[in-house]
Write a protein that holds these residues in place. Structure first.
Motif, mmCIF file in Angstrom:
data_model
loop_
_atom_site.group_PDB
_atom_site.id
_atom_site.type_symbol
_atom_site.label_atom_id
_atom_site.label_comp_id
_atom_site.label_asym_id
_atom_site.label_seq_id
_atom_site.Cartn_x
_atom_site.Cartn_y
_atom_site.Cartn_z
ATOM 1 N N LYS A 49 -53.239 -28.474 25.772
ATOM 2 C CA LYS A 49 -52.499 -29.027 24.631
ATOM 3 C C LYS A 49 -52.645 -28.116 23.407
ATOM 4 C CE LYS A 49 -54.061 -32.250 21.946
ATOM 5 N NZ LYS A 49 -55.054 -33.297 21.804
ATOM 6 N N ASN A 50 -53.866 -27.649 23.136
ATOM 7 C CA ASN A 50 -54.090 -26.796 21.970
ATOM 8 C C ASN A 50 -53.417 -25.432 22.110
ATOM 9 O OD1 ASN A 50 -55.474 -28.668 20.434
ATOM 10 N ND2 ASN A 50 -57.460 -28.103 21.273
ATOM 11 N N LEU A 51 -53.401 -24.893 23.338
ATOM 12 C CA LEU A 51 -52.713 -23.602 23.545
ATOM 13 C C LEU A 51 -51.209 -23.777 23.360
ATOM 14 C CD1 LEU A 51 -54.631 -22.176 26.639
ATOM 15 C CD2 LEU A 51 -54.381 -21.038 24.428
ATOM 16 N N GLU A 52 -50.704 -24.912 23.857
ATOM 17 C CA GLU A 52 -49.255 -25.135 23.797
ATOM 18 C C GLU A 52 -48.738 -25.362 22.384
ATOM 19 O OE1 GLU A 52 -48.710 -28.095 26.849
ATOM 20 O OE2 GLU A 52 -48.459 -26.561 28.412
ATOM 21 N N ARG A 53 -49.648 -25.752 21.450
ATOM 22 C CA ARG A 53 -49.237 -25.868 20.043
ATOM 23 C C ARG A 53 -48.595 -24.565 19.575
ATOM 24 N NH1 ARG A 53 -52.928 -28.975 16.277
ATOM 25 N NH2 ARG A 53 -54.256 -30.246 17.586
ATOM 26 N N GLY A 54 -49.129 -23.446 20.083
ATOM 27 C CA GLY A 54 -48.687 -22.116 19.634
ATOM 28 C C GLY A 54 -47.350 -21.683 20.206
ATOM 29 N N ALA A 56 -44.366 -23.321 20.507
ATOM 30 C CA ALA A 56 -43.240 -23.680 19.644
ATOM 31 C C ALA A 56 -43.203 -22.796 18.398
ATOM 32 C CB ALA A 56 -43.345 -25.148 19.249
ATOM 33 N N LYS A 57 -44.419 -22.380 17.939
ATOM 34 C CA LYS A 57 -44.486 -21.555 16.722
ATOM 35 C C LYS A 57 -44.272 -20.070 17.027
ATOM 36 C CE LYS A 57 -47.913 -24.665 14.773
ATOM 37 N NZ LYS A 57 -49.360 -24.849 14.870
ATOM 38 N N GLY A 58 -44.067 -19.734 18.301
ATOM 39 C CA GLY A 58 -43.829 -18.346 18.677
ATOM 40 C C GLY A 58 -45.071 -17.471 18.608
ATOM 41 N N ASN A 145 -65.859 -26.871 14.529
ATOM 42 C CA ASN A 145 -64.765 -27.663 15.078
ATOM 43 C C ASN A 145 -63.579 -27.722 14.099
ATOM 44 O OD1 ASN A 145 -63.382 -29.636 16.571
ATOM 45 N ND2 ASN A 145 -64.497 -31.303 15.588
ATOM 46 N N PRO A 146 -62.349 -27.479 14.495
ATOM 47 C CA PRO A 146 -61.880 -27.107 15.831
ATOM 48 C C PRO A 146 -62.104 -25.614 16.124
ATOM 49 C CG PRO A 146 -60.004 -27.487 14.333
ATOM 50 C CD PRO A 146 -61.234 -27.692 13.536
ATOM 51 N N VAL A 147 -62.759 -25.348 17.248
ATOM 52 C CA VAL A 147 -63.191 -23.985 17.566
ATOM 53 C C VAL A 147 -62.043 -22.959 17.520
ATOM 54 C CG1 VAL A 147 -64.328 -22.537 19.302
ATOM 55 C CG2 VAL A 147 -65.151 -24.858 18.904
ATOM 56 N N PRO A 148 -60.845 -23.277 18.043
ATOM 57 C CA PRO A 148 -59.794 -22.254 17.997
ATOM 58 C C PRO A 148 -59.337 -21.898 16.573
ATOM 59 C CG PRO A 148 -59.262 -23.972 19.597
ATOM 60 C CD PRO A 148 -60.409 -24.482 18.773
ATOM 61 N N VAL A 149 -59.615 -22.788 15.609
ATOM 62 C CA VAL A 149 -59.114 -22.579 14.242
ATOM 63 C C VAL A 149 -60.182 -22.018 13.301
ATOM 64 C CG1 VAL A 149 -58.063 -23.750 12.247
ATOM 65 C CG2 VAL A 149 -57.599 -24.580 14.559
ATOM 66 N N MET A 150 -61.419 -22.460 13.459
ATOM 67 C CA MET A 150 -62.461 -22.114 12.490
ATOM 68 C C MET A 150 -62.978 -20.694 12.742
ATOM 69 S SD MET A 150 -62.518 -24.871 10.689
ATOM 70 C CE MET A 150 -64.021 -24.927 9.737
ATOM 71 N N LEU A 194 -76.388 -27.506 4.305
ATOM 72 C CA LEU A 194 -75.649 -27.969 3.141
ATOM 73 C C LEU A 194 -74.708 -29.120 3.469
ATOM 74 C CD1 LEU A 194 -75.521 -26.253 0.281
ATOM 75 C CD2 LEU A 194 -73.108 -26.554 0.802
ATOM 76 N N LEU A 195 -73.995 -28.983 4.595
ATOM 77 C CA LEU A 195 -72.957 -29.960 4.925
ATOM 78 C C LEU A 195 -73.518 -31.357 5.202
ATOM 79 C CD1 LEU A 195 -69.988 -30.664 5.623
ATOM 80 C CD2 LEU A 195 -70.505 -30.039 7.993
ATOM 81 N N VAL A 196 -74.566 -31.433 6.028
ATOM 82 C CA VAL A 196 -75.030 -32.758 6.463
ATOM 83 C C VAL A 196 -75.533 -33.603 5.293
ATOM 84 C CG1 VAL A 196 -76.677 -33.988 7.956
ATOM 85 C CG2 VAL A 196 -75.283 -32.110 8.870
ATOM 86 N N ASP A 235 -65.716 -38.442 10.593
ATOM 87 C CA ASP A 235 -65.004 -38.966 11.765
ATOM 88 C C ASP A 235 -64.628 -37.831 12.721
ATOM 89 O OD1 ASP A 235 -65.127 -41.595 10.994
ATOM 90 O OD2 ASP A 235 -63.018 -41.779 10.406
ATOM 91 N N PHE A 236 -64.335 -36.688 12.143
ATOM 92 C CA PHE A 236 -63.895 -35.523 12.901
ATOM 93 C C PHE A 236 -65.075 -34.883 13.652
ATOM 94 C CE2 PHE A 236 -62.458 -30.978 12.762
ATOM 95 C CZ PHE A 236 -61.291 -31.142 13.486
ATOM 96 N N VAL A 237 -66.204 -34.756 12.953
ATOM 97 C CA VAL A 237 -67.409 -34.141 13.537
ATOM 98 C C VAL A 237 -68.050 -35.076 14.569
ATOM 99 C CG1 VAL A 237 -69.793 -33.505 12.941
ATOM 100 C CG2 VAL A 237 -67.920 -32.678 11.538
#
Ligand code: CAA
Length: 294
Positions: A49-54, A56-58, A145-150, A194-196, A235-237
């Motif tokens: 699903k995450n690969l297929e996002r790309g 449509a965007k070419g 997270n999300p690993v492909p984006v960060m 820092l984040l937690v 919620d995301f983490v």
């Protein structure tokens, strides 16, 4: 420097499938291992699903997606997953005893030259390395997270990690398109240190009735230019992950400033883990997330 060709990823969950995704996309042969076929199937479906996002965007072609998916093999058997790996990246739940047990087994099954990397978000690299016969080849490789984006990978050096191991992991991280920082081991490393505490403070504020969930999120998102507010980010983490880290910090630092608010513990006990359970600070069961009242 040793060349990494085959990567074993332990865990097909939130982080594991993302790590398998980016490694396969960079051309590595990947085995993604989990303990139940349903977790593997879910992980593979997420990658697809995450690969297929790309598409449509070419950004990627259907053929490339097929080729990347073809480089990922779902595996149930641990021996089969690691016995020809050059690099093993572990992304199993943040439970110390579980991690130690898995690393002992992996150390006995993986080739002697293989590098062992944990994607732990807070647990001691040195403690995990010490249950293996190769602490010099043990390292922390912390993805976001999300690993492909960060873009970041925190590389964590344990007490015995060799410089060569660091260099190899810096090189792999670069090949999968990430920027690295080198951190000396300490609880939470750099980012979660820092984040937690910041996320826990947001929950204390909700618990005390400082603002509603949506206003707290809006305040931080717009006031500090965060991509998402702290409660959306929790919620995301995963609320369970944040709670594990908080408990671990209290134990390691012996400092109550890292304690978790009662509300967070109560939510985790109720199975409100955030997005992955469709319920957290927001309710994700409908069309759009609906803030809960506390
Ligand atoms: N997998 C793959 N790609 C994804 C994705 C996912 N799960 N989610 C979003 N994307 C892609 C989208 O396809 C989109 O790609 P393009 O730029 O090519 O169009 C891009 O990311 C942006 O997505 P959206 O436009 O849908 O949404 P957005 O702009 O709101 O961004 C976000 C989404 C990247 C998640 C952003 O909200 C964000 O950066 N949030 C903060 C995330 C964060 O802080 N992560 C760290 C958590 S801490 C952690 O992981 C470590 C720990 O130890 C606890």
């Amino acid at each position: 420097m040793m060349e990494i060709k085959k990567v074993a990823v332990l865990g097909a969950g939130l982080m594991g499938n993302g790590i398998a995704h980016v490694c396969a996309q960079a051309g590595y042969q990947v085995k993604m291992r989990d303990i139940d076929q349903k977790f593997i199937d879910k992980g593979m479906a997420t990658i697809k699903k995450n690969l297929e996002r790309g598409i449509a965007k070419g950004k990627i072609t259907q053929e490339e997606v097929v080729a990347i998916l073809g480089r990922i093999q779902g595996v149930l058997d641990l021996k089969k997953a690691v016995d020809d790996a050059d690099l093993v990246i572990e992304a199993v739940p943040e439970i110390v005893s579980l991690k130690l047990e898995i690393w002992k087994e992996v150390d006995a099954l993986a080739p002697k030259h293989a590098i062992l990397a944990s994607n732990t978000s807070s647990i001691s690299i040195t403690q995990m390395a010490a249950v293996t016969e190769r602490p010099d080849k043990f390292i922390g490789m912390h993805f976001f997270n999300p690993v492909p984006v960060m873009n970041l990978v925190e590389i964590i050096k344990g007490q015995a990690t060799e410089d060569d191991t660091v260099k190899i992991i810096e090189d792999v991280s670069k090949k999968i398109g990430k920027v690295t920082v080198l951190v000396n081991e300490a609880p939470g490393f750099a980012v979660n240190r820092l984040l937690v505490p910041a996320l826990l403070e947001a929950v204390f504020a909700i618990q005390e009735g400082v603002a509603t969930v949506e206003d707290m999120d809006k305040a931080i998102q717009l006031g500090l230019n965060w991509p998402m507010g702290p409660l959306t980010l929790l919620d995301f983490v995963g609320l369970d992950t944040a709670l594990h880290i908080s408990d671990y910090f209290v134990e390691e630092f012996k400092d109550s400033k890292y304690r978790a608010p009662t509300l967070l513990r109560k939510m985790v006990r109720a199975g409100w883990l955030g997005r992955k359970s469709s319920m957290g600070f927001y309710d994700y069961s409908g069309e759009t997330p609906k803030p809960n009242r506390f």
